[in-house]
Design an enzyme around this catalytic site. Structure first.
Site, PDB file in Angstrom:
ATOM      1  N   SER A  60      11.204 -62.038 -30.561  1.00 38.27           N
ATOM      2  CA  SER A  60       9.865 -61.537 -30.244  1.00 38.27           C
ATOM      3  C   SER A  60       9.132 -62.645 -29.515  1.00 38.27           C
ATOM      4  CB  SER A  60       9.129 -61.214 -31.550  1.00 38.27           C
ATOM      5  OG  SER A  60       7.752 -61.025 -31.306  1.00 38.27           O
ATOM      6  N   TYR A  81       6.865 -63.486 -40.536  1.00 38.52           N
ATOM      7  CA  TYR A  81       7.463 -62.768 -39.408  1.00 38.52           C
ATOM      8  C   TYR A  81       7.638 -63.709 -38.204  1.00 38.52           C
ATOM      9  CZ  TYR A  81       8.284 -59.495 -35.622  1.00 38.52           C
ATOM     10  OH  TYR A  81       8.827 -58.853 -34.535  1.00 38.52           O
TER      11      TYR A  81
HETATM   12  N1  LIG Z   1       7.641 -53.173 -31.557  1.00 38.20           N
HETATM   13  C1  LIG Z   1       7.234 -54.372 -31.232  1.00 38.20           C
HETATM   14  O1  LIG Z   1       6.093 -54.566 -30.814  1.00 38.20           O
HETATM   15  C2  LIG Z   1       8.184 -55.543 -31.314  1.00 38.20           C
HETATM   16  C3  LIG Z   1       7.851 -56.702 -30.625  1.00 38.20           C
HETATM   17  C4  LIG Z   1       8.713 -57.785 -30.683  1.00 38.20           C
HETATM   18  C5  LIG Z   1       9.896 -57.695 -31.400  1.00 38.20           C
HETATM   19  N2  LIG Z   1      10.188 -56.557 -32.070  1.00 38.20           N
HETATM   20  C6  LIG Z   1      11.460 -56.504 -32.816  1.00 38.20           C
HETATM   21  O2  LIG Z   1      12.228 -55.431 -32.308  1.00 38.20           O
HETATM   22  C7  LIG Z   1      13.188 -55.027 -33.278  1.00 38.20           C
HETATM   23  C8  LIG Z   1      13.229 -53.515 -33.354  1.00 38.20           C
HETATM   24  O3  LIG Z   1      12.027 -53.038 -33.885  1.00 38.20           O
HETATM   25  P1  LIG Z   1      11.237 -51.786 -33.308  1.00 38.20           P
HETATM   26  O4  LIG Z   1       9.999 -52.308 -32.676  1.00 38.20           O
HETATM   27  O5  LIG Z   1      12.130 -50.918 -32.521  1.00 38.20           O
HETATM   28  O6  LIG Z   1      10.765 -51.126 -34.688  1.00 38.20           O
HETATM   29  P2  LIG Z   1      11.257 -49.843 -35.509  1.00 38.20           P
HETATM   30  O7  LIG Z   1      11.058 -48.602 -34.715  1.00 38.20           O
HETATM   31  O8  LIG Z   1      10.549 -49.976 -36.807  1.00 38.20           O
HETATM   32  O9  LIG Z   1      12.830 -50.060 -35.713  1.00 38.20           O
HETATM   33  C9  LIG Z   1      13.369 -50.908 -36.692  1.00 38.20           C
HETATM   34  C10 LIG Z   1      14.802 -50.518 -36.967  1.00 38.20           C
HETATM   35  O10 LIG Z   1      15.337 -51.404 -37.949  1.00 38.20           O
HETATM   36  C11 LIG Z   1      15.972 -50.641 -38.963  1.00 38.20           C
HETATM   37  N3  LIG Z   1      15.929 -51.314 -40.259  1.00 38.20           N
HETATM   38  C12 LIG Z   1      14.830 -51.701 -40.952  1.00 38.20           C
HETATM   39  N4  LIG Z   1      15.185 -52.231 -42.136  1.00 38.20           N
HETATM   40  C13 LIG Z   1      16.553 -52.164 -42.200  1.00 38.20           C
HETATM   41  C14 LIG Z   1      17.509 -52.531 -43.160  1.00 38.20           C
HETATM   42  N5  LIG Z   1      17.155 -53.089 -44.331  1.00 38.20           N
HETATM   43  N6  LIG Z   1      18.837 -52.295 -42.911  1.00 38.20           N
HETATM   44  C15 LIG Z   1      19.202 -51.731 -41.737  1.00 38.20           C
HETATM   45  N7  LIG Z   1      18.340 -51.373 -40.767  1.00 38.20           N
HETATM   46  C16 LIG Z   1      17.023 -51.588 -40.995  1.00 38.20           C
HETATM   47  C17 LIG Z   1      15.192 -49.326 -39.020  1.00 38.20           C
HETATM   48  O11 LIG Z   1      15.978 -48.258 -39.521  1.00 38.20           O
HETATM   49  P3  LIG Z   1      15.987 -47.682 -41.036  1.00 38.20           P
HETATM   50  O12 LIG Z   1      14.590 -47.664 -41.527  1.00 38.20           O
HETATM   51  O13 LIG Z   1      16.633 -46.330 -40.867  1.00 38.20           O
HETATM   52  O14 LIG Z   1      16.876 -48.612 -41.801  1.00 38.20           O
HETATM   53  C18 LIG Z   1      14.926 -49.103 -37.522  1.00 38.20           C
HETATM   54  O15 LIG Z   1      16.030 -48.462 -36.947  1.00 38.20           O
HETATM   55  C19 LIG Z   1      12.787 -55.726 -34.582  1.00 38.20           C
HETATM   56  O16 LIG Z   1      13.645 -56.823 -34.803  1.00 38.20           O
HETATM   57  C20 LIG Z   1      11.362 -56.204 -34.298  1.00 38.20           C
HETATM   58  O17 LIG Z   1      11.027 -57.337 -35.048  1.00 38.20           O
HETATM   59  C21 LIG Z   1       9.363 -55.470 -32.045  1.00 38.20           C
END
Ligand SMILES: NC(=O)c1ccc[n+]([C@@H]2O[C@H](COP(=O)([O-])OP(=O)(O)OC[C@H]3O[C@@H](n4cnc5c(N)ncnc54)[C@H](OP(=O)(O)O)[C@@H]3O)[C@@H](O)[C@H]2O)c1
Length: 257
Positions: free
Chosen positions: A133, A146
């Site tokens: 991130s 985080y």
């Molecule tokens: N959105 C942003 O603004 C942003 C910015 C920078 C970085 N990121 C990073 O991008 C990545 C993806 O996040 P996203 O933004 O796409 O959010 P998201 O829509 O909440 O997706 C998160 C994914 O992680 C899975 N997950 C959560 N806990 C888990 C566990 N214990 N075991 C296996 N899978 C798990 C969830 O699936 P289940 O709940 O089905 O397990 C979901 O598929 C993350 O690493 C986040 O930190 C996001």
């Protein structure tokens, strides 16, 4: 057929990366906890898809996954979450949730990177994309754990990438550092973005393109590149004050809506 494994593929960027890679002809292994959602996504994809429902915050499940799935060409460590809590301050936030976050954002990514990297290096081919991130460049009061987990991902990935470059390996580890992206991240973290966010598809396309170009650090936009640069060159106190105010403004904005 070439195969990609994506963690956190049930929503957000993991799901969009699955669509992009499937459109490119890759077979997929999709991992997350929500099996129903993964199967729903599988139905819309044109290539071969294996769905694996696992809680990757449990170390034994990471080893189980590796034992079950070998011979992949791409590993995308995307699963992760953030937590703001009610007030954000480390003093108040839940230790249980934070340890779970460390297990997923750090330990799982570390284990899978290590195990699959060894296979890739032996074959001298393969791509690893670790999702960090923009937070990884800063220190994040009010979201301290985080930010720290994402700094770990950034530092680990870039260091491994240098080792690979020196040994003239064709394998690369890229690290993706987006700012705000519209996914389910906010809902899970208990936050609301104040800044304009990228769409999940847009962000995922940039990440995949960067990975195939073997870019070491992938930062989506000029605005985000400037933020990363300022974090690197500014005195720590200034970075801390700026990050604190960004988080406070998100909290106040969140309380208004
Ligand atoms: N959105 C942003 O603004 C942003 C910015 C920078 C970085 N990121 C990073 O991008 C990545 C993806 O996040 P996203 O933004 O796409 O959010 P998201 O829509 O909440 O997706 C998160 C994914 O992680 C899975 N997950 C959560 N806990 C888990 C566990 N214990 N075991 C296996 N899978 C798990 C969830 O699936 P289940 O709940 O089905 O397990 C979901 O598929 C993350 O690493 C986040 O930190 C996001």
């Amino acid at each position: 057929m070439a195969k990609a494994l994506i963690t956190g593929a049930s929503s957000g960027m993991g799901k969009d990366m699955a669509f992009i890679l499937s459109e490119m002809g890759y077979d997929l292994v999709l991992v997350a906890r929500d099996e129903k959602r993964l199967n729903f996504i599988k139905k819309s994809l044109k290539t071969k898809v294996e769905v694996i429902s696992l809680d990757l915050s449990k170390r034994e499940n990471c080893f189980k996954l590796y034992k079950k799935v070998r011979n992949i060409d791409i590993l995308i460590n995307n699963a992760g979450f953030g937590e703001f809590g009610e007030f954000g301050e480390f003093y108040y936030t839940s230790l249980k949730k934070e340890l779970n976050m460390i297990d997923l954002n750090i330990s799982c990514l570390h284990i899978l990177t290590k195990l699959y990297l060894r296979d890739f290096v032996r074959k001298n081919k393969g791509y690893i994309l670790n999702v960090a991130s923009l937070a990884g460049f800063g220190s994040g009061p009010l979201m301290a754990t985080y930010y720290a987990t994402k700094a770990y991902v950034l530092k680990l990935s870039t260091a491994i990438n240098e080792e690979l470059r020196v040994r003239r390996s064709k394998v690369r580890v890229s690290v993706f550092c987006p700012g705000p992206v519209n996914t389910e991240f906010n809902k899970r973290a208990g936050l609301e973005f104040k800044m304009k966010a990228l769409s999940s598809r847009e962000a995922s396309e940039i990440a995949i393109r960067g990975m195939f170009r073997k870019k070491m650090v992938i930062i989506p936009s000029l605005r985000e590149k400037i933020v990363a640069f300022l974090c690197k060159v500014s005195p720590l106190r200034i970075v801390l004050i700026a990050c604190y105010h960004i988080q406070v403004s998100k909290r106040d904005y969140c309380q208004k809506i």
